[in-house]
Motif scaffolding. Structure first.
Motif, short mmCIF file in Angstrom:
data_model
loop_
_atom_site.label_atom_id
_atom_site.label_comp_id
_atom_site.label_asym_id
_atom_site.label_seq_id
_atom_site.Cartn_x
_atom_site.Cartn_y
_atom_site.Cartn_z
N ALA A 13 0.82 -1.23 0.00
CA ALA A 13 0.00 0.00 0.00
C ALA A 13 0.85 1.28 0.00
O ALA A 13 0.32 2.37 -0.16
CB ALA A 13 -0.93 0.01 1.22
N ALA A 36 2.88 -2.81 4.13
CA ALA A 36 4.09 -2.75 3.29
C ALA A 36 5.22 -2.74 4.30
O ALA A 36 4.97 -2.81 5.51
CB ALA A 36 4.12 -1.49 2.42
N VAL A 110 8.97 -13.32 -2.18
CA VAL A 110 8.06 -12.19 -1.96
C VAL A 110 6.76 -12.40 -2.74
O VAL A 110 5.65 -12.35 -2.17
CB VAL A 110 8.73 -10.86 -2.42
N TYR A 151 10.38 -13.15 -12.40
CA TYR A 151 9.14 -12.41 -12.15
C TYR A 151 7.96 -13.15 -12.80
O TYR A 151 6.93 -13.39 -12.16
CB TYR A 151 9.27 -11.00 -12.73
N SER A 187 7.09 2.62 -9.65
CA SER A 187 8.54 2.43 -9.41
C SER A 187 8.96 0.97 -9.54
O SER A 187 10.06 0.60 -9.10
CB SER A 187 8.90 2.92 -8.02
N ASN A 191 12.86 -0.55 -8.54
CA ASN A 191 13.16 -1.47 -7.44
C ASN A 191 13.42 -2.91 -7.90
O ASN A 191 13.69 -3.78 -7.07
CB ASN A 191 11.99 -1.47 -6.44
N1 LIG Z 1 3.83 -1.54 -12.53
C1 LIG Z 1 3.59 -2.50 -13.41
O1 LIG Z 1 3.83 -2.34 -14.63
C2 LIG Z 1 2.95 -3.78 -12.96
C3 LIG Z 1 2.42 -4.62 -13.94
C4 LIG Z 1 1.84 -5.82 -13.55
C5 LIG Z 1 1.76 -6.16 -12.22
N2 LIG Z 1 2.29 -5.33 -11.28
C6 LIG Z 1 2.20 -5.77 -9.89
O2 LIG Z 1 1.55 -4.78 -9.12
C7 LIG Z 1 1.96 -4.90 -7.76
C8 LIG Z 1 2.30 -3.51 -7.25
O3 LIG Z 1 3.45 -3.04 -7.93
P1 LIG Z 1 3.69 -1.51 -8.34
O4 LIG Z 1 3.79 -1.47 -9.80
O5 LIG Z 1 2.76 -0.62 -7.64
O6 LIG Z 1 5.20 -1.35 -7.81
P2 LIG Z 1 5.85 -0.44 -6.65
O7 LIG Z 1 5.46 0.97 -6.85
O8 LIG Z 1 7.29 -0.81 -6.65
O9 LIG Z 1 5.12 -0.97 -5.32
C9 LIG Z 1 5.42 -2.24 -4.79
C10 LIG Z 1 4.78 -2.35 -3.42
O10 LIG Z 1 5.14 -3.63 -2.86
C11 LIG Z 1 5.70 -3.42 -1.56
N3 LIG Z 1 6.73 -4.44 -1.30
C12 LIG Z 1 7.84 -4.73 -2.02
N4 LIG Z 1 8.56 -5.68 -1.42
C13 LIG Z 1 7.89 -6.02 -0.28
C14 LIG Z 1 8.14 -6.93 0.78
N5 LIG Z 1 9.24 -7.70 0.82
N6 LIG Z 1 7.24 -7.01 1.77
C15 LIG Z 1 6.12 -6.23 1.77
N7 LIG Z 1 5.83 -5.35 0.80
C16 LIG Z 1 6.71 -5.24 -0.21
C17 LIG Z 1 6.32 -2.03 -1.63
O11 LIG Z 1 6.39 -1.42 -0.34
P3 LIG Z 1 7.68 -1.36 0.60
O12 LIG Z 1 8.86 -1.14 -0.27
O13 LIG Z 1 7.35 -0.23 1.51
O14 LIG Z 1 7.71 -2.68 1.31
C18 LIG Z 1 5.28 -1.29 -2.47
O15 LIG Z 1 4.23 -0.84 -1.65
C19 LIG Z 1 3.15 -5.87 -7.74
O16 LIG Z 1 2.72 -7.13 -7.29
C20 LIG Z 1 3.55 -5.95 -9.19
O17 LIG Z 1 4.15 -7.18 -9.52
C21 LIG Z 1 2.87 -4.15 -11.62
#
Ligand SMILES: NC(=O)c1ccc[n+]([C@@H]2O[C@H](COP(=O)([O-])OP(=O)(O)OC[C@H]3O[C@@H](n4cnc5c(N)ncnc54)[C@H](OP(=O)(O)O)[C@@H]3O)[C@@H](O)[C@H]2O)c1
Length: 262
Positions: A13, A36, A110, A151, A187, A191
């Protein structure tokens, strides 16, 4: 599902899609448990929401799955839960032939093991309320491309697990929604772990050209309200890839071999 007054646990979140989801669910009148690792970001987010008094912060690390059952007990007690949104996750950038096994494991820990551990621990509370598990998987969980073997594998595994969970628990009232976004402007690539475990550190071109987190969250909320079991959200090739693979597998295979998402 009407989201007003529903108790919803949202992982990931602190930013990106999760933050956008938190804002929309807050507006829809849900009571949120925001999770998170970054507690400070969660606090800032909660303070900025219109119904901040309704929401709770529960920091957690999905890379340590064995801690999650206890955390879940402490958070939920004997109360029910309406929705668990498994959104927290990390990405990976690097060729399959040279990515360290430790990196492949970290992504799996994760995105897959942490996520299923939390889901299993929350299941009794979800069943109590005939609830819903929402998994933010990916288009990469439906098709494979270049530079993301770990991934893609983790998201394929997640979808497989959740399809089985749905089959087993539907008769007990559990709903399971797998969400497969294409590229979203977050992001995630900054990351992402590279072949040796360093952070990629850049916004990939593909990500920069994606939909906004707000558009993605809006489509997720709509799918929850309609109680869908799977949705693909995205524009261009990233949204069409699963359909192309299903109906034109040879074309898809050629496209995947030609197009590097970096
Ligand atoms: N962006 C895309 O293009 C895309 C496409 C398809 C699917 N997704 C999926 O959407 C979801 C959200 O990603 P996003 O794009 O919003 O990326 P993001 O901005 O990097 O956010 C990732 C979130 O996951 C949390 N996180 C990472 N590692 C963690 C851990 N070890 N324990 C608990 N929380 C953790 C991070 O919070 P903290 O760092 O504070 O822990 C952050 O809140 C992911 O599952 C990703 O695979 C993203």
């Amino acid at each position: 599902m009407d989201l007003q007054g529903k108790r919803i646990w949202l992982t990931g979140a602190s930013m990106g899609i999760g933050e956008a989801l938190a804002r929309q669910l807050d507006r829809a009148g849900a009571q949120l448990i925001l999770s998170a690792r970054s507690e400070d970001k969660l606090q800032q987010l909660r303070d900025s929401l219109s119904h901040s008094e309704l929401h709770q912060i529960v920091p957690l690390d999905l890379s340590v799955p064995h801690n999650l059952p206890r955390l879940c007990d402490e958070t939920l007690g004997t109360a029910g839960l309406d929705v668990l949104i498994n959104n927290g996750g990390i990405s990976q950038r690097g060729l399959a032939r040279s990515t360290a096994l430790s990196v492949q494991r970290q992504v799996m820990e994760v995105n897959y093991f942490g996520t299923i551990a939390l889901t299993q621990a929350a299941l009794p509370a979800l069943l109590k309320n005939c609830g819903m598990v929402v998994n933010i998987a990916s288009v990469a969980g439906k098709v494979g491309g270049q530079s993301m073997s770990g991934y893609s594998a983790s998201k394929h595994a997640l979808i497989g697990y959740m399809d089985c969970l749905r089959a087993e628990e539907a008769r007990h009232g559990l709903k399971v929604l797998n969400v497969c976004p294409g590229f979203v402007q977050t992001s995630i690539s900054v990351n992402a772990l590279t072949e040796d475990g360093q952070k990629f550190g850049k916004v990939a071109r593909s990500i920069a050209s994606g939909i906004t987190p707000y558009q993605c969250a809006e489509a997720i909320v709509r799918a929850m309200q309609r109680e869908k079991y799977e949705v693909v959200i995205g524009k261009g090739l990233s949204g069409w890839a699963p359909t192309i693979k299903r109906w034109f597998p040879t074309l898809f295979t050629r496209l995947a071999a030609g197009k590097n998402i970096r």
